[in-house]
Design an enzyme around this catalytic site. Structure first.
Site: not given
Length: 658
Positions: A336, A371
């Protein structure tokens, strides 16, 4: 408990060896570290860690074992302007705790103080670390090691995926156990996915703001303990770790990989007004990026940012990843806000954590997915990660939606994304699989909502609909909301089929959001991070079986097309791809610049995709030969053989040459 033996500095955390427990804690700026042990009644005993090796404090407790509840009190300077926030009044979680007892309440006694120390003791309400015996019988487990070129990822939430499944035993719905149950495995196999990517399962906390509104953090992107399985997804919280490992073992036996979404970018301590429960009190200046005024660089939007360029923090992060691979046998990670991992503070491909992963003989062999952005300066880094990483490709998402739903991109732009975004990724030795193609994900509209809503509807989140992106590139086809007339419903169905076909038959690594294959809607909420309710849980009784079958057929079709599975860049004249107009002739320079219209894509010579993104019926002449439509566009028992495709509005079809 009067004293500890010296013990050893590695590994970090609390390590049980059958005779006692070794405790090791990283803190570069501490002056003294107390180990605090608690009995069943909550009575506390304290003893100093007696040894220090470099920046690791350590000690060995004889005759201690699994279940021991402990924490730390760390002494050092209180100098907020310099980033030091030591406060021994606050009981601190071990950053490597394998189990955590208790949650993170919204209680001011947990606060360490902003510019002056808060001397209230937090032990009575602070979460406690627990010693765990990591032994597990992995005999017979064999990681699938699916080649990247054959990988199809399914992004899911443990609870949301399984809680309402009527065929699962009620006692295990919403848990790790459900993931490994034969009912779920049969579904995964029938769908055809190769990897299950789970939203965070490491223990997380709900932000105080959400608690005050009666909401909770549902997605899990607010980490409290990176090494600990969150017990809320266990049928027996004390067995959360083993229940998760049982599920991994069962999934592996079915040939399905497990990829974990992990949050190595911030912590649940949030900003200076947040609680002091772990890293802030252990070594604030080392663990976090601290500004010159003593506040945090908030490159995550969550109040703080982990400093993954500090050697001690890099080693902690490396050991965290190794825990999940070595002790839980996961097959990879989705990181993330992964640009934080490469900050020094500017982003670098050779950042310390990237180099530590590259040099690690285990981590360098698992699937790594970034990401590739954060919200800090220079945070958008799509296609700039080291070659070991695949990356979420928001260009693919946005162009695919705009092509089919807004008709405002050119054929050339669409083809570039369909061809694994080679303009971005065909460098540094990367393969086409480096682009993780997606049209939806956990954050944003679901696929059904993309064709039912022009505007977000996030009122339930308590922020007056201010949260969530406004750039959805969606199209409600004339009516806002799920209810519509038959004509609108048919246009929506065609658009969903077109987007799924684009996702699953484009070059690159496809990622399907759980529920999109069932027609799941979040009623226009494009930021459902705090909605632990029927809005986000998949309602299996309302699933669209026709759409599920359509999706499964596309995934199985993908595996039959060599141009999509070989994981090689397409080159002019290599037989992998031809880009044709409606008359089956190569696209001209002028046609490449046309706004989203219609085209044909011939793959591996024998496969043909016909695409009509217009609102009109378009006749397309197919290339020379005998072409038959294939499932899910025609039945195997009655294949449609044709020379001209009468392409419906927003339509797509796939043919195979006999």
């Amino acid at each position: 408990m009067t004293s500890l033996a010296a013990g050893k500095p590695a590994p970090l955390g609390a390590s049980y060896d059958g005779k006692g427990v070794n405790f090791a804690l990283f803190s570069a700026h501490a002056e003294r570290v107390e180990l605090c042990v608690f009995d069943e009644q909550g009575n506390e005993q304290r003893v100093d860690l007696p040894a220090r090796s470099g920046d690791i404090w350590h000690g060995w407790l004889d005759a201690a074992g699994p279940g021991l509840r402990y924490g730390y009190r760390v002494h050092g300077p209180w100098d907020p302007a310099q980033g030091h926030r030591f406060n021994p009044a606050k009981l601190l979680l071990d950053p490597c705790a394998y189990r955590v007892e208790g949650d993170l309440p919204d209680d001011e006694r947990l606060h360490g103080g902003m510019w002056e120390p808060d001397h209230r003791d937090s032990a009575a309400i602070a979460p406690k670390s627990q010693v765990v015996d990591l032994h597990y019988d992995w005999r017979g487990d064999k990681p699938p090691r699916t080649p990247w070129g054959e990988t199809v990822i399914y992004e899911a939430h443990v609870k949301g995926l399984t809680l309402l499944h009527p065929q699962l035993p009620e006692a295990i719905r919403g848990t790790y156990k459900a993931l490994g149950h034969p009912v779920m495995i049969a579904y995964f196999k029938s769908l055809g996915i190769s990897a299950l990517e789970l939203l965070p399962v490491a223990q997380f906390a709900s932000e105080p703001r959400l608690q005050r509104m009666g909401l909770s953090n549902y997605w899990g992107y607010n980490p409290l303990a990176w090494f600990a399985l969150d017990p809320r997804y266990a049928s027996d919280p004390a067995r959360a770790l083993d229940e998760f490992r049982d599920a991994v073992k069962a999934l592996h036996a079915a040939g399905i990989e497990v990829i974990l979404d992990i949050v190595l970018n911030h912590s649940a301590e949030i900003d200076l007004e947040g609680p002091t429960v772990s890293l802030r009190g252990i070594d604030n200046r080392s663990y976090y990026w601290v500004r010159e005024d003593g506040d945090y660089h908030n490159w995550t939007g969550c109040g703080n940012t982990l400093n993954l360029s500090h050697p001690g923090v890099v080693e902690w992060a490396r050991q965290c990843l190794r825990f999940w691979v070595d002790e839980c046998h996961v097959d990879g990670f989705r990181f993330d806000l992964a640009s934080v991992m490469g900050r020094t503070p500017e982003f670098r491909q050779d950042a310390p954590l990237f180099e530590a992963i590259r040099r690690d003989s285990v981590l360098s062999q698992v699937k790594l997915i970034a990401e590739p952005w954060d919200i800090g300066p220079g945070g958008y880094q799509v296609a700039n990660f080291p070659p070991l990483f695949a990356e979420w490709n928001d260009h693919f998402r946005d162009i695919s939606r705009r092509f089919w739903l807004q008709q405002n991109v050119s054929l050339g732009d669409f083809a570039q994304r369909f061809a694994a975004s080679s303009d971005l990724f065909a460098r540094d030795g990367k393969r086409p699989s480096a682009t993780v193609n997606l049209v939806t994900a956990h954050d944003g509209f679901t696929l059904r909502d993309c064709v039912c809503f022009n505007q977000k509807h996030n009122e339930a989140n308590g922020e007056e609909n201010r949260d969530g992106t406004n750039n959805n590139y969606s199209n409600n086809h004339g009516i806002e909301g799920l209810d519509a007339n038959l004509a609108v419903i048919e246009r929506r169905r065609a658009s969903v089929h077109a987007l799924l076909t684009t996702l699953l038959l484009a070059q690159g690594t496809p990622m399907l959001l759980a529920g999109d294959e069932q027609g799941h809607s979040q009623h226009g909420n494009n930021n459902a991070y705090c909605q632990d309710n029927a809005l986000t849980w998949l309602d299996w009784r309302q699933a669209n079986p026709g759409l599920t079958a359509f999706t499964a057929a596309l995934i199985h079709l993908r595996r039959r097309i060599p141009a999509l599975t070989r994981n090689r860049w397409w080159q002019e004249g290599d037989g992998n791809v031809r880009w044709l107009n409606r008359n089956a002739q190569p696209l001209t320079a002028g046609e490449w610049q046309l706004g989203a219209a219609c085209m044909q894509i011939q793959l591996s010579d024998r496969w043909l995709l016909t695409l009509n993104a217009t609102a009109e019926v378009v006749d397309m002449v197919l290339p020379e030969g005998e072409w038959r439509a294939v499932p899910p566009f025609a039945g195997e028992d009655n294949p449609v053989i044709m020379a001209v495709w009468h392409g419906p509005a927003h339509g797509v079809c796939v043919f195979q040459r006999s």
